[in-house]
Design an enzyme around this catalytic site. Structure first.
Site, PDB file in Angstrom:
ATOM      1  N   LYS A 128       0.863  -1.185   0.000  1.00  0.00           N
ATOM      2  CA  LYS A 128       0.000   0.000   0.000  1.00  0.00           C
ATOM      3  C   LYS A 128       0.888   1.219   0.000  1.00  0.00           C
ATOM      4  O   LYS A 128       2.029   1.171   0.469  1.00  0.00           O
ATOM      5  CB  LYS A 128      -0.882   0.023   1.256  1.00  0.00           C
ATOM      6  CG  LYS A 128      -2.113   0.880   1.106  1.00  0.00           C
ATOM      7  CD  LYS A 128      -3.195   0.145   0.336  1.00  0.00           C
ATOM      8  CE  LYS A 128      -4.484   0.894   0.263  1.00  0.00           C
ATOM      9  NZ  LYS A 128      -5.561  -0.009  -0.161  1.00  0.00           N
TER      10      LYS A 128
HETATM   11  N1  GLU Z   1      -7.246   0.003  -3.513  1.00  0.00           N
HETATM   12  C1  GLU Z   1      -7.970  -1.195  -3.789  1.00  0.00           C
HETATM   13  C2  GLU Z   1      -8.019  -2.077  -2.550  1.00  0.00           C
HETATM   14  O1  GLU Z   1      -7.859  -1.628  -1.444  1.00  0.00           O
HETATM   15  C3  GLU Z   1      -7.461  -1.908  -5.036  1.00  0.00           C
HETATM   16  C4  GLU Z   1      -6.046  -2.380  -4.973  1.00  0.00           C
HETATM   17  C5  GLU Z   1      -5.522  -2.940  -6.286  1.00  0.00           C
HETATM   18  O2  GLU Z   1      -6.286  -3.070  -7.222  1.00  0.00           O
HETATM   19  O3  GLU Z   1      -4.316  -3.237  -6.329  1.00  0.00           O
HETATM   20  O4  GLU Z   1      -8.304  -3.241  -2.651  1.00  0.00           O
END
Ligand code: GLU
Length: 430
Positions: free
Chosen positions: A120
């Site tokens: 993240k």
């Molecule tokens: N931000 C989204 C999540 O928390 C998508 C993450 C992604 O597609 O890599 O799942």
């Protein structure tokens, strides 16, 4: 109160109800690890993020002044494949929050069995105060700050809170300029014209709809007329509401950061959506009653979809929640302390790492399509997403039944078990 870049923001603790998100994640991890009888060495490995990066991102504002923003990228675990996870721009971003979100991405990818690890990223900033050129400069500077970890085989970002396709396009372009050739698979959630996948934008909301439908089936409730309350009217909340309404469910309340609107007879969702398209916010919508975000959570409803931020369902309000099903569209909307209250009340909680996994699942499809250079039609994307979500829901439900645990602990158990198996097979490079 703390001051950042001249803006006053509440301290994190008051802002989010006092629960540290990383500890909140760990509290559930510990229960699941104990149930799985995880060996102590592996337990320690999985409690530590692999890599944490903090970068200073100078931004040249349009008025000629320079401000420095702090950016983070945490690669939590890459045992199962490249690190995968979004990037958020928000005033609540801290290293602990990013660590928790990176861990959740690890478990999320494992619950739906994608060949990815978890990551993240975030920048502590208020994007609503920035112009498009400022956002572009900040995005490009952040990308270059974390460029060593990025790559289709190592770390693949995506959109998250306050980021979207446009920013993903800038990330892809910045990375490609450094590499001297176009690399589409370095980021997902891109515009379709430049290697994005059909169905990606709707995928998280579609996934929420699918798992809610599966949960209703288990409780023998027909979707027709089933009442739904949605907190958050961004990408996840609005699409979940729309697709649930398409199933015949009745959307009685929705909200954004300023509060919500409520009509027990059901909102005219198409009208609400066109209002938001034009006016951006719900507060100027006059054809329904007003309701605060706190009141919204305890409204009389069958399904509650918290699709905004962390720590909104707490020990303080969990006892007053009336929903039979909670579908966690956001990451970490329920504090660890609230879990047992919801369980005692017999509420079926579809945990975040399962409920909102539709987004990363279609991110995976996008990455596969980019690497293969061959693109699928939307029906294929949606069918494959449907299958993964239905199967994952069934796997988590059967783990829950086998071990007499909540769906949340069961989802952690499915995920940790899969990550642990790969670590055992790979062995320890010590
Ligand atoms: N931000 C989204 C999540 O928390 C998508 C993450 C992604 O597609 O890599 O799942």
């Amino acid at each position: 109160m703390a001051s950042t870049h001249g803006q006053i923001r509440p301290e994190k603790d008051t802002f989010l109800g006092g629960e540290n998100p990383f500890e909140s994640m760990m509290a559930r991890f510990d229960i699941a690890a104990q149930k799985l009888k995880l060996e102590p060495g592996l337990y320690s490995v999985l409690r530590h993020p692999e890599k944490q990066i903090i970068v200073a991102c100078p931004l040249l504002r349009d008025n000629g002044q320079v401000e420095v923003y702090t950016g983070y990228r945490v690669l939590y675990n890459t045992g199962r494949g490249p690190a995968k996870g979004g990037i958020r721009y928000d005033m609540g971003v801290t290293l602990d929050e990013v660590k928790a979100l990176a861990a959740w991405m690890t478990w999320k990818c494992a619950v739906v069995n994608l060949p990815f690890g978890g990551a993240k990223g975030g920048i502590l900033c208020d994007p609503s105060t920035m112009s498009m050129p400022e956002l572009e400069r900040l995005t490009r500077r952040y990308t270059s700050g974390i460029i060593e970890t990025l790559g289709p085989d190592s770390d693949v970002p995506a959109p998250d809170v306050n980021t979207n396709e446009r920013m993903m396009a800038w990330i892809m372009d910045t990375y490609s300029m450094h590499k001297r050739h176009t690399v589409t698979a370095v980021v997902t959630g891109k515009p379709v014209e430049m290697g994005g996948s059909l169905g990606r934008r709707e995928a998280t909301g579609r996934g929420c709809m699918i798992v809610t439908r599966e949960a209703l089936k288990r409780l023998n409730i027909r979707p027709d007329g089933t009442r739904v309350v949605v907190q958050g009217f961004g990408n996840v909340g609005s699409i979940s509401a729309k697709l649930m309404a398409d199933l015949g469910m009745k959307i009685v309340a929705v909200s954004d950061k300023d509060g919500g609107i409520y009509d027990p007879a059901g909102l005219d969702l198409a009208d609400v959506m066109s209002h938001v398209k034009e006016h951006k916010f719900l507060k100027t919508y006059t054809k329904a009653d007003k309701v605060s975000n706190a009141e919204l959570l305890t409204l009389d409803t069958d399904v509650l979809v918290p699709a905004a931020l962390e720590n909104v369902i707490t020990e303080e309000n969990a006892g007053r929640i009336k929903a039979k099903i909670i579908c966690e569209g956001a990451n970490g909307p329920t504090t660890a302390g609230a879990d047992h209250i919801l369980q005692e009340k017999g509420i079926l909680v579809i945990p975040d790492i399962l409920a909102n996994a539709g987004g990363v699942t279609v991110s995976y499809f996008e990455w596969v399509q980019d690497r293969g250079g061959y693109f699928w039609d939307e029906e294929t994307v949606n069918q494959r997403l449907e299958r993964i979500m239905v199967e994952s829901f069934a796997e988590v439900a059967s783990m829950a039944a086998r071990h007499s645990v909540s769906m949340r602990i069961a989802a952690y158990m499915v995920a940790i078990d899969r990550v642990a198996k790969v670590h055992r097979l790979r062995g320890m490079y010590a």
